[in-house]
Each structure stands twice: as C-alpha cells, then as structure tokens.
Scaffold this motif. Structure first.
Motif: not given
Length: 394
Positions: A283, A287, A290, A376, A379, A382
């Motif tokens: 994660v 992140a 992103i 996306g 995401t 993750g």
C-alpha cells in the motif's frame, strides 16, 4: 584447496555474468523510449506504431514465461541464456539499420531474448548460489535498475554526441556483447541445467496454482506493477516533453526514476522479509507512486524532480513482487511454479498497459486520461497487494 579456489573464481565469474546479464534487461527498452519521439519523426512512423513498440517488451515477457521453461528443459538454462544474449546483441544492432518495420522487428527479437533471461537467470541464481540467494538476487535487481537508468539518462546525450539516434541505440549492443562474452565461459560447469516448471503446473503432491486465489493475487500484483513500470519506461519521457522539458531533461528525469531502484533494491528485500506481513509495504509503495503521478498530472513542471523521486520509490514494487513470490510459497518447487505463473500471466496483463496508455493519448490529444487510468491501476495494485501481502502460503 586448489579446487576450492577454482570453484570460487568460477563462481565469481558466473556472478559477474549474472550482473552483466541483468544490466541488459532494460536498456533496450529505456534507451529507445528516451528518444522515441525523435525516432518516430525520423522514420515517419504513426502513433499506433509507437504504441505497439512500447507494448512489445511485456508481451514478449508473457510469452517467454511459457516458452522459456520448454527451451531450457531441452537445451539447458545456461545455453539458452547464452544464445539469448547473443541474439540480443545482434538485434540491437540490426534494429537501427532500417525503417520503422525493422526497428519494430528488431525490438521484438531483442525483447524476446531479454524475456528468456528474465525468466531463467533467477533460477540459475537459486541453483548456483543456494547459500547466497539474497546477495545474488540483490545484485541482480540492482544491476537491472542501474542498466535501465543508464539507458534512459545517457541515450539523449549519446544521440547528440554521435550525431543521430541510430548510433546512440546501437551503442548499447556493446553492453550486451560484454554480457555474452562473460556468460559463455562463466556458465560452463555450473548447475545442472534444471529447468523451471511450467507455469501453474502441479508439482508432486500439490494442486494446480491456477485454483489458488493467493497465487492469482500475487500474479495480479506482479502484472499490475509490471504494467506501471513499462508505461513509465515507454511513455514517461514523452509525458515530460509534452509538458515542456527538453528531450535530454526528460531522459534524465526518467533515468532518475529508474536510478532510485538501485539503492532501494539493495535495502528493501531484507527489510520486507523481516516483517510478518507485507500488506503495508504494498500500500505504501502504491500510494507513493500515486502521489508522484498526481503531481505530473496537475503540475508537471512545478517539482519534476520530486515527482520523479516519488514515482521511482513506487516502482520498487518490482523487488517486492519478487519477494512475495518467495514468501508466499513453502519450498523451491512451489516458488518456481508461482514465479512461472506470475511472469507469464503477469506480463501478458502488463502488455496491455503501454499500448492503451499511448492510444488514449492519441484519441484524447492529451496525457490526462492516460495518467488518470494509470493512477487507477496503481490503486488496484495496492488493493491486490493487501491480499497478496498477508502472511500465508499457496
């Protein structure tokens, strides 16, 4: 004692061969992507051609995940890797001698050769250095990151110094030739040439990994991080150039993205293996990437070094994916099976990314939609990582 010293020298030479081979796993891709716009203009090629070119690596890697074990069982891993390095050297020279179709065909051959090494060298490492797998794997991933960074950062400079893109791209064949020259003598007498199992096949007293949700989670995680990585290597220079940077600056920024992987590849695997689960790591890396891509989307020239740094850290999902393959299995046989499944299916998933990223730009006329889709994908990466990172085995 004499034999021991000979063995040590031979092992050191093989380790050097592994490092040189790994250093060639990305320059064929990153060197071309760093000057892709100029090459396309010079050849009068279409946007579809450019999108196809950026999709070639992952498509080849997916096919090789199936074919490499078959060839290795017949001819031996070391021999297949040696032939692949020879083909890579030749393809990187031939692809710069003709028109757009020659560049595309040469890139296909080069990436197919890289794909063979990509699948087989980690197995060579496990077989030849059973007591130093961590060290050898760290060397492999570090050399891979360094080679990719060099290909992106130095090719625009080489084009300027050598007077054209053809000589600039052909220069990287020297690195492939060096790997071939070291690998051939180094690999003799090492290992049993045992090939990895076919992807997803059942080992003795084991069920097919194709029925395991955990195996599919690891495969999906591997595929999505590969998709992001090859979009970055194939298109990020063009994204930065569209924002107003020069070709050399764009190449240097992507070189920085890849260079971050050098120290991270050294320190991340030992840290990850010391934690009970790896969900937080997956994660956190997603992140971070992103955040970097949001910066590129909203204000690309406000802090391009920061965006590149964040994206580079996020790309460290690759060594994490390799660690997950080992941690989610109980023995070497399962590791080989899961690695084959993750690489074959995962790279086929990844092959859609660069093509769609480029085609979205062609359809919309900007990079915004492409970047939003990539965010996306990160995401989803993750979320899959949360499941794949839980401490259990297939």
């Amino acid at each position: 004692m004499g034999d021991g010293r000979v063995s040590a020298v031979g092992g050191g030479l093989l380790l050097a061969g592994v490092a040189l081979a790994a250093a060639n796993m990305r320059p064929a891709v990153t060197s071309l992507s760093s000057i892709l716009g100029g090459v396309r203009e010079s050849l009068g090629a279409s946007a579809t051609w450019a999108s196809m070119l950026t999709s070639v690596p992952t498509l080849c890697f997916g096919v090789a995940g199936i074919s490499a074990p078959v060839l290795a069982r017949r001819w031996g891993m070391q021999r297949v890797v040696g032939v692949a390095l020879g083909l890579l050297t030749a393809a990187m020279v031939v692809r710069v001698t003709g028109a757009a179709t020659t560049v595309l065909a040469g890139t296909v051959v080069a990436c197919a050769a890289i794909a063979m090494c990509n699948v087989l060298i980690p197995v060579v490492v496990k077989e030849s250095f059973p007591n130093r797998v961590g060290m050898a794997t760290g060397l492999y991933t570090t050399a891979m990151a360094a080679g990719g960074s060099a290909g992106s950062a130095f090719t625009p400079w080489l084009r300027a110094e050598l007077g054209g893109w053809r000589l600039a791209l052909a220069t990287w064949a020297v690195l492939a030739l060096a790997a071939f020259a070291v690998w051939v003598p180094a690999s003799r007498g090492h290992g049993s040439n045992t090939a990895p199992s076919a992807p997803g096949s059942s080992a003795e007293s084991g069920r097919s990994l194709l029925r395991s949700p955990l195996a599919w989670a690891v495969t999906g995680y591997f595929g999505l991080q590969s998709l992001v990585a090859y979009v970055i290597m194939g298109w990020l220079p063009e994204v930065f150039k569209s924002a107003g940077t020069s070709a050399s600056t764009a190449g240097a920024l992507v070189g920085l993205v890849l260079l971050i992987g050098v120290p991270v590849s050294m320190v991340l695997p030992p840290l990850v293996t010391r934690t009970e689960g790896q969900s937080a790591w997956t994660v956190g890396l997603a992140a971070t990437a992103i955040t970097g891509f949001l910066g590129v989307l909203v204000a690309p020239l406000a802090a391009p070094l920061l965006w590149s740094l964040l994206i580079g850290v996020g790309m460290s999902a690759f060594p994490l994916a390799l660690v997950l393959i080992s941690l989610r299995t109980r023995n070497a046989a399962e590791t080989s099976r899961l690695s084959g499944m993750a690489q074959s299916v995962g790279y086929l998933i990844a092959s859609t990314g660069p093509f769609l990223f480029g085609m979205l730009h062609t359809v919309t006329g900007s990079w915004q939609a492409s970047l939003l889709v990539l965010i996306g994908v990160l995401t989803a990466q993750g979320l899959l990582g949360v499941f794949a990172g839980r401490p259990r085995t297939v």
